[in-house]
Design a protein around this motif. Structure first.
Motif, PDB file in Angstrom:
ATOM      1  N   GLY A 198       0.820  -1.211   0.000  1.00 35.86           N
ATOM      2  CA  GLY A 198       0.000   0.000   0.000  1.00 35.86           C
ATOM      3  C   GLY A 198       0.853   1.260   0.000  1.00 35.86           C
ATOM      4  N   SER A 199       1.866   1.283   0.858  1.00 38.09           N
ATOM      5  CA  SER A 199       2.720   2.464   0.922  1.00 38.09           C
ATOM      6  C   SER A 199       3.466   2.667  -0.376  1.00 38.09           C
ATOM      7  N   ALA A 200       4.001   1.579  -0.936  1.00 38.85           N
ATOM      8  CA  ALA A 200       4.746   1.719  -2.189  1.00 38.85           C
ATOM      9  C   ALA A 200       3.853   2.318  -3.264  1.00 38.85           C
ATOM     10  N   ILE A 201       2.615   1.876  -3.299  1.00 33.39           N
ATOM     11  CA  ILE A 201       1.694   2.380  -4.324  1.00 33.39           C
ATOM     12  C   ILE A 201       1.385   3.853  -4.104  1.00 33.39           C
ATOM     13  N   ILE A 202       0.993   4.202  -2.875  1.00 31.83           N
ATOM     14  CA  ILE A 202       0.597   5.589  -2.616  1.00 31.83           C
ATOM     15  C   ILE A 202       1.780   6.529  -2.805  1.00 31.83           C
ATOM     16  N   VAL A 203       2.935   6.121  -2.298  1.00 31.39           N
ATOM     17  CA  VAL A 203       4.132   6.954  -2.437  1.00 31.39           C
ATOM     18  C   VAL A 203       4.427   7.201  -3.903  1.00 31.39           C
ATOM     19  N   SER A 204       4.280   6.157  -4.724  1.00 34.32           N
ATOM     20  CA  SER A 204       4.521   6.336  -6.153  1.00 34.32           C
ATOM     21  C   SER A 204       3.456   7.222  -6.777  1.00 34.32           C
ATOM     22  N   LEU A 205       2.203   7.005  -6.374  1.00 32.46           N
ATOM     23  CA  LEU A 205       1.119   7.803  -6.955  1.00 32.46           C
ATOM     24  C   LEU A 205       1.303   9.288  -6.686  1.00 32.46           C
ATOM     25  N   ILE A 206       1.875   9.613  -5.521  1.00 34.11           N
ATOM     26  CA  ILE A 206       2.091  11.026  -5.212  1.00 34.11           C
ATOM     27  C   ILE A 206       3.391  11.505  -5.832  1.00 34.11           C
ATOM     28  N   GLY A 207       4.448  10.709  -5.658  1.00 33.30           N
ATOM     29  CA  GLY A 207       5.772  11.180  -6.026  1.00 33.30           C
ATOM     30  C   GLY A 207       6.036  11.226  -7.517  1.00 33.30           C
ATOM     31  N   ILE A 208       5.535  10.246  -8.250  1.00 34.03           N
ATOM     32  CA  ILE A 208       5.858  10.201  -9.677  1.00 34.03           C
ATOM     33  C   ILE A 208       5.294  11.407 -10.428  1.00 34.03           C
ATOM     34  N   PRO A 209       3.999  11.691 -10.314  1.00 34.74           N
ATOM     35  CA  PRO A 209       3.499  12.856 -11.066  1.00 34.74           C
ATOM     36  C   PRO A 209       4.203  14.155 -10.659  1.00 34.74           C
ATOM     37  N   LEU A 210       4.393  14.330  -9.349  1.00 34.11           N
ATOM     38  CA  LEU A 210       5.041  15.565  -8.897  1.00 34.11           C
ATOM     39  C   LEU A 210       6.467  15.652  -9.419  1.00 34.11           C
ATOM     40  N   GLY A 211       7.177  14.532  -9.395  1.00 36.32           N
ATOM     41  CA  GLY A 211       8.547  14.535  -9.888  1.00 36.32           C
ATOM     42  C   GLY A 211       8.602  14.823 -11.383  1.00 36.32           C
ATOM     43  N   LEU A 212       7.696  14.199 -12.112  1.00 37.25           N
ATOM     44  CA  LEU A 212       7.660  14.420 -13.555  1.00 37.25           C
ATOM     45  C   LEU A 212       7.375  15.883 -13.864  1.00 37.25           C
ATOM     46  N   LEU A 213       6.395  16.435 -13.151  1.00 35.67           N
ATOM     47  CA  LEU A 213       6.040  17.834 -13.369  1.00 35.67           C
ATOM     48  C   LEU A 213       7.238  18.736 -13.111  1.00 35.67           C
ATOM     49  N   ALA A 214       7.876  18.498 -11.953  1.00 37.00           N
ATOM     50  CA  ALA A 214       8.992  19.360 -11.585  1.00 37.00           C
ATOM     51  C   ALA A 214      10.121  19.247 -12.589  1.00 37.00           C
ATOM     52  N   GLY A 215      10.442  18.014 -13.006  1.00 32.31           N
ATOM     53  CA  GLY A 215      11.583  17.824 -13.890  1.00 32.31           C
ATOM     54  C   GLY A 215      11.307  18.253 -15.311  1.00 32.31           C
ATOM     55  N   PHE A 216      10.088  18.062 -15.744  1.00 36.37           N
ATOM     56  CA  PHE A 216       9.806  18.341 -17.140  1.00 36.37           C
ATOM     57  C   PHE A 216       9.562  19.824 -17.382  1.00 36.37           C
ATOM     58  N   TYR A 217       8.768  20.431 -16.501  1.00 37.78           N
ATOM     59  CA  TYR A 217       8.405  21.817 -16.736  1.00 37.78           C
ATOM     60  C   TYR A 217       9.406  22.807 -16.164  1.00 37.78           C
ATOM     61  N   ARG A 218      10.103  22.403 -15.183  1.00 37.47           N
ATOM     62  CA  ARG A 218      11.039  23.288 -14.463  1.00 37.47           C
ATOM     63  C   ARG A 218      10.325  24.571 -14.073  1.00 37.47           C
ATOM     64  N   GLY A 219      11.046  25.662 -14.050  1.00 35.20           N
ATOM     65  CA  GLY A 219      10.401  26.944 -13.743  1.00 35.20           C
ATOM     66  C   GLY A 219       9.820  26.972 -12.339  1.00 35.20           C
ATOM     67  N   TRP A 220       8.708  27.673 -12.176  1.00 34.18           N
ATOM     68  CA  TRP A 220       8.177  27.894 -10.828  1.00 34.18           C
ATOM     69  C   TRP A 220       7.600  26.603 -10.253  1.00 34.18           C
ATOM     70  N   VAL A 221       7.086  25.738 -11.156  1.00 30.40           N
ATOM     71  CA  VAL A 221       6.569  24.453 -10.676  1.00 30.40           C
ATOM     72  C   VAL A 221       7.682  23.697  -9.964  1.00 30.40           C
ATOM     73  N   ASP A 222       8.835  23.680 -10.628  1.00 30.14           N
ATOM     74  CA  ASP A 222       9.972  22.990 -10.046  1.00 30.14           C
ATOM     75  C   ASP A 222      10.377  23.631  -8.738  1.00 30.14           C
ATOM     76  N   THR A 223      10.379  24.981  -8.711  1.00 24.08           N
ATOM     77  CA  THR A 223      10.808  25.673  -7.497  1.00 24.08           C
ATOM     78  C   THR A 223       9.931  25.295  -6.327  1.00 24.08           C
ATOM     79  N   VAL A 224       8.628  25.342  -6.555  1.00 19.24           N
ATOM     80  CA  VAL A 224       7.712  25.025  -5.454  1.00 19.24           C
ATOM     81  C   VAL A 224       7.907  23.595  -4.975  1.00 19.24           C
ATOM     82  N   ILE A 225       7.897  22.661  -5.930  1.00 17.38           N
ATOM     83  CA  ILE A 225       8.009  21.251  -5.530  1.00 17.38           C
ATOM     84  C   ILE A 225       9.365  20.974  -4.883  1.00 17.38           C
ATOM     85  N   SER A 226      10.412  21.556  -5.446  1.00 16.10           N
ATOM     86  CA  SER A 226      11.736  21.331  -4.871  1.00 16.10           C
ATOM     87  C   SER A 226      11.838  21.907  -3.471  1.00 16.10           C
TER      88      SER A 226
END
Lengths: 307, 554, 314
Positions: free
Chosen positions: A107-135
């Motif tokens: 359960g934890s592995a799934i939820i952690v991935s569900l939260i972390g993967i989209p946020l990581g992708l967003l931060a890495g792909f778009y960079r800019g302010w999205v990245d700043t906030v998430i980072s």
């Protein structure tokens, strides 16, 4: 002579030795097959899942039933792991604990991935302010003992505010809320690197939309490390739950969590060591198995480790 | 008392005799005679699980704190080791007027605080007014006194009912007759404190933090304190009451882990375990009780506390004195208390089955062993009665039994849940809560079924009924309301105890007949002491005074 | 210390102060949302008694004012008064307990780094031999076995069996105050993280050793080998220093359980005790200390780093 059996190319012909095309997963599978520790780990994990599944329907004795025999009884034929301080069958409770372990871990592995993967992708792909906030969120957590924050979260959500009853869900939630940063950081790094690659350029030039690029090019190439990270999240979550239960802040009684069982048995260690031994061994073996598997997967997916 | 009779008494106590047997042959009457050789180092030491909470008698409320500080503070009266109330600073029992309203107290003339300040009637009036003003948990001890209400609400600083007659005589006029007030005046809230020391020590909030201003009239004074770590005490030189006993030092350490406590005791670094509600883990208790050599270090003293299952009489499945009675009775008789005691109480050493009603065995108004029919285990009958009362199982669906988190409560609830599941087929979930939110919610009658427990503050049934079972009782949790019981108790409260006993017993019987509670166990306090440590231990309510303790050569 | 370094340290200290207040603010607000209160006694808490207690601690003030008072207190180093133990000031209490935890933590860190380096070096020097496999399996076992399991076994072996084997002469008493009470908890605390250090050391040493010039130097003889080892070791320490921050955080987390099991009166034990007794003031205080500690530890690491790797400059 033996040499004659080797087929010789006709003189003058140039022969190219084409490497056989193999997908990432096939390649990884082949490599992991060679890693004995990882296979042993995988075997133990399969055993864990089977036990967990079986325990939902049947255990030799009900996990809650007390006074099945005299309290503290050492292992006998009828009770191969003995009885605990309330006269409950330990083997049955270990089986029940396997189910809890699987729930919390997966359960934890799934939820952690569900939260972390989209946020990581967003931060890495778009960079800019999205990245700043998430980072910013990722970094603020870097310097905190996250396990302790998760502990306080469990306490606040269940005991104090009584929003979520004590149980597997609140533990998964608290763990995931403090550990998604690891996954996000990893995925962000992958996305940052991958977005510069040629196939992404090519895809963009052929008019692909952002979401398509991320989904079809970046994400699959980041899959290897993601799988490894998820695999390592499982023992971390299981450890967190055992840690909570050992301190008395975990699942409500009489849930047969291995950590809770270790807590039960630890006071009577010189009096009846078998009570604490069974769950601690089960915990250690399970965690080791997941770590071996995770190590094996990491080596298998690592392009630098070609032997 | 000779050493031989001491050994016999210990053997009796170890046999689990649940009577208030007094083990120490020392008490405040002096040592065991010339046959004992005292060791050079007369330091008594033991561990605490939690540090003391409140050191100010005006606010003190935890049993642990009281057990320790009744060696540092004292008042007009005190309780002996046999729980008799005797004069301490007072020179005799009070003179009570014929209408029961005015109590006149005469004091000794030679009493001094540990810093040398003399104690006069003014000091008692100051201390009692202060207690009323501070509104600690036990301020209600002063409640019968006329004028208490105004001080409690902050409208006045002195109770009108308190009067100084002369330097060593004071009188208290009550607003209504209260036979139990004589008992209450021996409690810690009425201990005398030194106004000068309090002012010198920085006022009400700071004076108790410094050992030099923590001044009382007791046999010992505090010499050092490291919060959450240790406390040290030494006898008061030239104590006004005479001898302070053989000890030269008392050292108490805070060690939260019981196993670590026992290990330290076994290596000779502690004199004993058990005071201040301490004790070994369940497994160690069993180990000590079953080993013939170790058993000689173990003493089991019945404690004046009962645990029971509380039912909500106002809302929920068990509500209604008659409507819910069958359910409550079924739940109570489905519990095999022998199994409960075996599992949750370390095979019957940490508590015994409650078979005589809710007031603990050995206290006044106890109904007698085996007199409670609700405590008789009968699984088949219980199941039949339950099924008749709730055939579809809808009444008890999702039933949650709530308790405050302690190891014993958890063990009890787990066993109850297992038995109810096994014997009645009812699933009851165990929910642990922290003390504060649990008490808060329980007082508002929020739980349909819950853990309840009461440790007597003093040996008088009024303490039980007024706080637990009369209508709108402050600590009830059941919202039980029975006018017949109310009037019985009200009438009994005005009389002195000997006259009131029959009425209190009647009230107790009503509780049994109506299955208001399902009493589970009476507590036992285990004390473990080295064979060379004498004069230690406790009675049902308190640990013994330190003045009776002594360390023999070893 | 150059002016640049001094100003860097100054900046970091300010940042640490801000992060500390921020993090503990989160905990403060979390805990202050909790309904109910910390003061109910089983027996006789009256409404007036409750009101008196609430007023004493300022809990009857509006939340904003409570927070403002608290922040002001924190910036002056005053963390308030214990809710459970009247009159006990929190800051001196936690300072005392921090020194205890720091002692155990320091020795645990020695265990972690020392044992980790040894295992890593052995594994690198004897790469792919059975020694290497044993060392790396031991590493995995080390971080897989929960610290409380290690602590339980430690207690069993040292507290119980040693006593029996030595016929009662050797008696390990868990607790605090004597020198011999440090090794077992330090071991239980430091062992799980030794494996991370071992893994890093092994990888880093392998990298260094495998380079050509090192191989040449190695072949030259004993004296050269010593120089090589020293150089390889120094390079191996660099990645270890990079994980020192998370290592310290991990030891802080582990200390919560270890201190409880061994009865050590440190910050970790206080954390659990105060949660269980709902002494929210202390919980917030402990968290403030943790945040500051981790910040300071990371700063110390960042200051040491350039000493080891001269390429880094601030």
């Amino acid at each position: 002579m033996a040499m004659a059996s080797v087929p010789q190319p006709s003189v003058g012909a140039v022969v190219y030795d084409m490497p056989k095309q193999v997908s990432l997963l096939e390649d990884a599978w082949r490599r992991i097959r060679r890693n004995r520790l990882a296979l042993v780990g995988a075997g133990i994990i399969v055993l864990l899942f089977i036990t967990a599944f079986v325990s939902i329907f049947w255990t030799p004795y009900p996990v809650w039933l007390q006074a099945v025999g005299p309290t503290y009884q050492t292992p006998t034929l009828a009770h191969p792991l003995g009885l605990d301080q309330a006269g409950r069958d330990i083997l049955s409770r270990i089986m029940g604990g396997a189910s809890i372990t699987v729930q919390v871990g997966v359960g934890s592995a799934i939820i952690v991935s569900l939260i972390g993967i989209p946020l990581g992708l967003l931060a890495g792909f778009y960079r800019g302010w999205v990245d700043t906030v998430i980072s910013f969120f990722i970094n603020i957590w870097y310097g905190i003992p996250d396990l302790l924050v998760a502990l306080i979260l469990v306490f606040v959500l269940s005991d104090a505010l009584k929003l979520i009853p004590r149980g597997v869900f609140v533990i998964i939630l608290a763990f995931s809320l403090t550990r998604w940063m690891d996954v996000a950081r990893l995925v962000r790094g992958q996305a940052l690197a991958l977005r510069e690659r040629e196939f992404v350029e090519a895809a963009r030039m052929s008019g692909a939309r952002d979401f398509g690029i991320v989904a079809r090019h970046i994400f699959p190439n980041a899959l290897g490390p993601i799988i490894v990270q998820a695999t390592f999240a499982i023992p971390a979550a299981v450890l967190f739950e055992a840690f909570l239960s050992f301190l008395g802040l975990g699942l409500p009684s009489p849930a047969p969590s291995w950590g809770a069982m270790a807590n039960d048995g630890y006071h009577g260690l010189d009096f009846a060591p078998h009570i604490a031994l069974a769950p601690t061994i089960a915990l250690s073996v399970t965690l080791m198995a997941f770590n071996w598997l995770g190590d094996g997967l990491r080596d298998a997916f690592d392009p630098r480790m070609r032997r | 008392m000779t050493p031989t009779s001491l050994r016999i008494l210990k053997a009796l106590a170890l046999g689990g005799v649940a009577s208030l047997v007094m083990v120490a042959c020392g008490g405040s009457s002096g040592g065991g005679g010339t046959s004992e050789t005292l060791a050079a180092d007369q330091t008594l030491s033991w561990p605490l699980v939690n540090d003391v909470g409140i050191l100010d008698p005006g606010r003190m409320s935890a049993g642990v704190d009281i057990d320790i500080f009744h060696n540092v503070f004292s008042g007009l009266y005190k309780f002996t080791d046999t729980l008799q109330e005797v004069p301490d600073i007072a020179s005799g029992p009070p003179t009570i007027s014929s209408d029961g309203l005015t109590y006149t107290f005469k004091m000794r003339h030679d009493v001094k605080f540990s810093n040398g300040d003399p104690v006069k009637a003014d000091d008692f009036i100051y201390s009692w007014n202060r207690a009323a003003r501070l509104q600690g948990d036990y301020a209600s001890v002063m409640q019968p006194v006329a004028g208490y209400g105004d001080v409690a609400n902050g409208k006045a600083t002195a109770m009108s009912g308190l009067k100084k007659i002369d330097d060593y005589t004071l009188s208290a006029t009550l607003s209504a007759p209260a036979g139990y007030w004589y008992t209450e005046v021996a409690l810690w809230t009425a201990w005398v404190v030194d106004q000068k020391a309090i002012t010198a020590g920085g006022g009400d909030d700071k004076w108790f933090t410094d050992p030099s201003t923590l001044v009382g009239t007791g046999q010992f004074k505090m010499t050092a304190r490291t919060p959450k770590q240790s406390l040290d005490f030494a006898p008061v030189p030239n104590w006004w009451g005479g001898s302070t006993g053989a000890l030269t030092k008392v050292h108490i350490e805070v060690i939260a882990d019981q196993k670590a406590q026992l290990t330290k005791y076994e290596s000779g670094n502690f004199s004993m375990l058990g005071p201040s509600n301490g004790g070994p883990t369940p497994e160690d208790l069993i180990r000590y009780n079953s080993d013939p050599v170790l058993k000689q270090q173990l003493t089991l003293v019945p404690l004046a506390r009962t645990d029971w299952v509380g039912f909500n009489m106002k809302t929920g499945p068990f509500a209604g004195i008659d409507a819910g009675k069958a359910g409550r009775h079924a739940f109570s008789t489905a519990i095999d208390r022998a199994q409960l005691v075996d599992i949750a109480c370390s095979k019957g050493t940490a508590c015994i089955a409650a078979t005589g009603g809710v007031i603990t065995k050995g206290l006044q108004a106890y109904l007698g062993d085996g007199t409670d029919p609700n405590a008789k285990f009968d699984a088949a009958a219980a199941k039949a009665e339950y099924k008749a009362w709730d055939p579809t199982g809808s009444k008890v669906k999702g039933l949650v039994y709530t308790y405050n988190t302690t190891a014993l409560n958890k063990a009890i609830c787990d066993n109850l849940a297992s038995q109810w599941q096994q014997n009645l087929g009812v699933t009851v979930q165990c929910a642990a809560q922290d003390r504060q939110s649990f008490f808060s919610a329980r007082t508002k009658c929020s739980y349909p079924i819950f853990r309840h427990s009461w440790g007597a503050d003093y040996d008088n049934p009024q303490d039980w009924f007024d706080f637990l079972f009369v209508t709108n009782a402050g600590s009830g949790g059941a919202c039980y309301s029975n006018p017949a019981l109310d009037s019985l108790v009200k009438s009994a409260n005005t009389k002195p105890l000997t006259d009131a006993l029959a009425e209190y017993k009647q009230a107790n019987q009503i509780l049994v007949d109506q299955v208001v509670t399902a009493p589970l166990v009476y507590y036992i306090q285990p004390y473990i002491a080295h064979p060379y440590v004498k004069g230690v231990g406790g009675n049902a309510l308190y640990d013994f005074y330190w003045s009776g303790a002594r360390i023999l050569t070893h | 210390m150059t002016r640049g370094t001094a100003s860097y340290i100054g900046q970091r200290l300010v940042l640490i102060a801000i992060t500390t207040v921020l993090v503990s603010s989160i905990v403060f607000l979390l805990l202050h949302q909790i309904p109910g209160n910390a003061f109910l006694n089983e027996t006789r808490t009256t409404p007036q008694s409750l009101a008196a207690s609430l007023h004493h601690y300022g809990l009857d003030l509006p939340l904003r004012q409570q927070y403002a008072n608290w922040v002001r207190g924190v910036l002056h180093g005053d963390l308030g008064e214990s809710l459970v133990n009247r009159g006990v000031a929190i800051t001196p209490l936690l300072l005392r307990e921090t020194s205890v935890s720091a002692t155990v933590g320091f020795y645990a860190l020695l265990v972690t780094i020392g044992l980790g380096l040894i295992l890593g070096i052995i594994g690198a020097l004897r790469q792919n031999t059975w020694v290497d496999y044993v060392a790396s399996s031991a590493s995995v076992a080390g971080y897989s076995i929960p610290s409380f399991v290690l602590a339980i076994f430690g207690l069993l072996i040292f507290g119980h069996y040693f006593y029996i084997w030595t016929g009662g002469t050797f008696y390990y008493v868990p607790g605090w105050g004597k020198l011999e009470q440090i090794p077992v908890p330090a071991l239980a605390l430091g062992l799980p993280y030794a494996s991370y250090v071992a893994r890093l050391t092994r990888a880093s040493m392998l990298e260094t050793i495998r380079t050509d010039y090192v191989r040449t130097a190695w072949a030259k003889g004993l004296k050269a080998r010593v120089v090589v080892l020293r150089h390889a070791l120094r390079n191996a320490l660099i990645p270890v220093v990079t994980i020192l921050g998370p290592l310290i955080t991990g030891i802080i987390t582990g200390s919560v359980v270890i201190e409880n099991i061994f009865g050590i009166p440190g910050l970790g034990k206080e954390f659990i005790t105060s949660i269980l007794s709902r002494d929210y003031n202390i919980v917030i205080g402990v968290f403030t200390f943790y945040a500051a500690l981790v910040g300071l530890a990371n700063l110390a690491v960042d200051v040491i780093y350039p000493v080891l790797d001269p390429r880094i400059r601030y």
